[in-house]
Design a protein around this motif. Sequence first.
Motif, PDB file in Angstrom:
ATOM      1  N   TYR A 124       0.797  -1.230   0.000  1.00  0.00           N
ATOM      2  CA  TYR A 124       0.000   0.000   0.000  1.00  0.00           C
ATOM      3  C   TYR A 124       0.832   1.282   0.000  1.00  0.00           C
ATOM      4  O   TYR A 124       0.307   2.344  -0.338  1.00  0.00           O
ATOM      5  CB  TYR A 124      -0.971   0.064   1.200  1.00  0.00           C
ATOM      6  CG  TYR A 124      -1.565  -1.244   1.602  1.00  0.00           C
ATOM      7  CD1 TYR A 124      -2.289  -2.017   0.686  1.00  0.00           C
ATOM      8  CD2 TYR A 124      -1.418  -1.734   2.890  1.00  0.00           C
ATOM      9  CE1 TYR A 124      -2.832  -3.238   1.055  1.00  0.00           C
ATOM     10  CE2 TYR A 124      -1.957  -2.942   3.271  1.00  0.00           C
ATOM     11  CZ  TYR A 124      -2.653  -3.697   2.357  1.00  0.00           C
ATOM     12  OH  TYR A 124      -3.180  -4.902   2.726  1.00  0.00           O
ATOM     13  N   ASP A 174     -14.242  -1.664   3.033  1.00  0.00           N
ATOM     14  CA  ASP A 174     -13.946  -0.282   3.440  1.00  0.00           C
ATOM     15  C   ASP A 174     -12.469  -0.188   3.802  1.00  0.00           C
ATOM     16  O   ASP A 174     -12.088  -0.365   4.960  1.00  0.00           O
ATOM     17  CB  ASP A 174     -14.827   0.120   4.621  1.00  0.00           C
ATOM     18  CG  ASP A 174     -14.765   1.605   4.937  1.00  0.00           C
ATOM     19  OD1 ASP A 174     -13.764   2.258   4.572  1.00  0.00           O
ATOM     20  OD2 ASP A 174     -15.720   2.118   5.556  1.00  0.00           O
ATOM     21  N   ARG A 175     -11.636   0.098   2.791  1.00  0.00           N
ATOM     22  CA  ARG A 175     -10.192   0.161   3.038  1.00  0.00           C
ATOM     23  C   ARG A 175      -9.834   1.248   4.047  1.00  0.00           C
ATOM     24  O   ARG A 175      -8.953   1.065   4.899  1.00  0.00           O
ATOM     25  CB  ARG A 175      -9.433   0.418   1.734  1.00  0.00           C
ATOM     26  CG  ARG A 175      -9.408  -0.749   0.775  1.00  0.00           C
ATOM     27  CD  ARG A 175      -8.479  -0.467  -0.396  1.00  0.00           C
ATOM     28  NE  ARG A 175      -8.895   0.692  -1.168  1.00  0.00           N
ATOM     29  CZ  ARG A 175      -8.064   1.540  -1.772  1.00  0.00           C
ATOM     30  NH1 ARG A 175      -6.753   1.380  -1.661  1.00  0.00           N
ATOM     31  NH2 ARG A 175      -8.523   2.555  -2.484  1.00  0.00           N
ATOM     32  N   ALA A 176     -10.482   2.405   3.950  1.00  0.00           N
ATOM     33  CA  ALA A 176     -10.147   3.515   4.837  1.00  0.00           C
ATOM     34  C   ALA A 176     -10.398   3.143   6.299  1.00  0.00           C
ATOM     35  O   ALA A 176      -9.559   3.389   7.175  1.00  0.00           O
ATOM     36  CB  ALA A 176     -10.956   4.751   4.448  1.00  0.00           C
ATOM     37  N   ALA A 207      -7.621   2.582   9.441  1.00  0.00           N
ATOM     38  CA  ALA A 207      -7.785   3.335  10.686  1.00  0.00           C
ATOM     39  C   ALA A 207      -7.883   2.391  11.886  1.00  0.00           C
ATOM     40  O   ALA A 207      -7.285   2.639  12.939  1.00  0.00           O
ATOM     41  CB  ALA A 207      -9.023   4.223  10.597  1.00  0.00           C
ATOM     42  N   ARG A 235      -2.694   9.724  10.315  1.00  0.00           N
ATOM     43  CA  ARG A 235      -3.575  10.168   9.230  1.00  0.00           C
ATOM     44  C   ARG A 235      -2.805  10.259   7.914  1.00  0.00           C
ATOM     45  O   ARG A 235      -3.302   9.847   6.856  1.00  0.00           O
ATOM     46  CB  ARG A 235      -4.163  11.539   9.585  1.00  0.00           C
ATOM     47  CG  ARG A 235      -5.118  12.133   8.574  1.00  0.00           C
ATOM     48  CD  ARG A 235      -6.419  11.375   8.553  1.00  0.00           C
ATOM     49  NE  ARG A 235      -6.500  10.433   7.442  1.00  0.00           N
ATOM     50  CZ  ARG A 235      -7.425   9.503   7.319  1.00  0.00           C
ATOM     51  NH1 ARG A 235      -8.351   9.360   8.238  1.00  0.00           N
ATOM     52  NH2 ARG A 235      -7.431   8.692   6.285  1.00  0.00           N
ATOM     53  N   ILE A 286      -2.177   6.721   6.574  1.00  0.00           N
ATOM     54  CA  ILE A 286      -3.402   6.153   6.014  1.00  0.00           C
ATOM     55  C   ILE A 286      -3.698   6.768   4.652  1.00  0.00           C
ATOM     56  O   ILE A 286      -4.060   6.067   3.696  1.00  0.00           O
ATOM     57  CB  ILE A 286      -4.583   6.362   6.979  1.00  0.00           C
ATOM     58  CG1 ILE A 286      -4.399   5.499   8.230  1.00  0.00           C
ATOM     59  CG2 ILE A 286      -5.913   6.018   6.295  1.00  0.00           C
ATOM     60  CD1 ILE A 286      -5.415   5.768   9.321  1.00  0.00           C
ATOM     61  N   ASP A 287      -3.524   8.074   4.549  1.00  0.00           N
ATOM     62  CA  ASP A 287      -3.733   8.739   3.259  1.00  0.00           C
ATOM     63  C   ASP A 287      -2.799   8.180   2.202  1.00  0.00           C
ATOM     64  O   ASP A 287      -3.193   7.987   1.037  1.00  0.00           O
ATOM     65  CB  ASP A 287      -3.526  10.248   3.399  1.00  0.00           C
ATOM     66  CG  ASP A 287      -4.644  10.932   4.159  1.00  0.00           C
ATOM     67  OD1 ASP A 287      -5.717  10.316   4.326  1.00  0.00           O
ATOM     68  OD2 ASP A 287      -4.436  12.072   4.603  1.00  0.00           O
ATOM     69  N   CYS A 317      -1.506   5.147   2.200  1.00  0.00           N
ATOM     70  CA  CYS A 317      -1.984   3.797   1.879  1.00  0.00           C
ATOM     71  C   CYS A 317      -3.112   3.835   0.866  1.00  0.00           C
ATOM     72  O   CYS A 317      -3.203   2.970  -0.021  1.00  0.00           O
ATOM     73  CB  CYS A 317      -2.461   3.091   3.152  1.00  0.00           C
ATOM     74  SG  CYS A 317      -1.158   2.532   4.260  1.00  0.00           S
ATOM     75  N   LEU A 318      -3.965   4.825   0.988  1.00  0.00           N
ATOM     76  CA  LEU A 318      -5.131   4.915   0.107  1.00  0.00           C
ATOM     77  C   LEU A 318      -4.773   5.393  -1.293  1.00  0.00           C
ATOM     78  O   LEU A 318      -5.630   5.358  -2.186  1.00  0.00           O
ATOM     79  CB  LEU A 318      -6.181   5.829   0.739  1.00  0.00           C
ATOM     80  CG  LEU A 318      -6.867   5.244   1.971  1.00  0.00           C
ATOM     81  CD1 LEU A 318      -7.700   6.296   2.687  1.00  0.00           C
ATOM     82  CD2 LEU A 318      -7.730   4.037   1.606  1.00  0.00           C
ATOM     83  N   THR A 319      -3.531   5.829  -1.512  1.00  0.00           N
ATOM     84  CA  THR A 319      -3.125   6.164  -2.880  1.00  0.00           C
ATOM     85  C   THR A 319      -2.854   4.906  -3.702  1.00  0.00           C
ATOM     86  O   THR A 319      -2.865   4.953  -4.934  1.00  0.00           O
ATOM     87  CB  THR A 319      -1.876   7.069  -2.907  1.00  0.00           C
ATOM     88  OG1 THR A 319      -0.755   6.346  -2.373  1.00  0.00           O
ATOM     89  CG2 THR A 319      -2.104   8.345  -2.111  1.00  0.00           C
TER      90      THR A 319
END
Length: 292
Positions: A33, A154-156, A160, A182, A185-186, A188-190
Amino acid sequence: MPYFASPVDGARLHYADHGPATGPVAVFAASAYLGHDMCEHQMLPLAEAGYRCVGLDRRGHGRSEDTWTGYDLDTLADDLHGLLDHLDLREVTLVGHSVGTAEVVRCLTRHGSARVARAALVAGVSPGLVRSPGLPAGVDPAVVQADDEVFRRDRAAYFAASADDFFAVHRPGNEVSPEYVRHLIDRCLTATPRASNGVRAVVAGLDLTAELPTVGVPVLVVHGTHDTSAPVGLTGERAARLVPDGTLKVYENGGHGLFTTHAELLTADLREFLGPGTGRAAVPAGAERTGR
């Protein structure tokens, strides 16, 4: 911003190249990720100390191109070796974190060690996590499947909910700010959904038990006592025993995110493993090298 083409399918892959052009070279293979910037607490101080630090963004991660195919260990290892070829790097120390350790091992067993002098496996998932004939003590596949379903839904929320265990914040000294959590996590979400699930499938099917004894370079294995993502007894301890020339360092209270909570200790151990640096200053901010 430097890119190179994957030797497998031409995918456009991003990398960072910090520090002096000469001296010991460390090439970082990141966790699932995350892109190379997860290694900021290692790459930046090592580059400032005179080491050349190169970090790869795995396909579908960071700034690299999203692809539909290529999320198998052979292709990912070929991408990593392709970066060594692209920059014509020699006497490299490969540094992998988590699933990046599997890419490092497969890169060595698939391509040999002509360009690689040593390898560091940090909080690795190698030799494997999930129960199989070669890993009878592994995690129940049904547990992994249930976890995958939560991740896909829900990956986000998944990231978390996992953050405290990832950093083992309940253990003494493992303090990370809410802002940093935070940020991670941001990052990872890319990673794209396709890339994220593709890499998870690599981990679910991973068994490097037969490959690790064929690794022909010195290996530093670093692991935390409280790594819930990759328990040390299942991964780090076994990897250190299986490689012919392995050294195991276990960090007390370390979780999977020890690259942050134990950043100074990890950087110092990598620096010792790499050998003396050049002592030269890092490349000034904004001075970017491409095509070397």
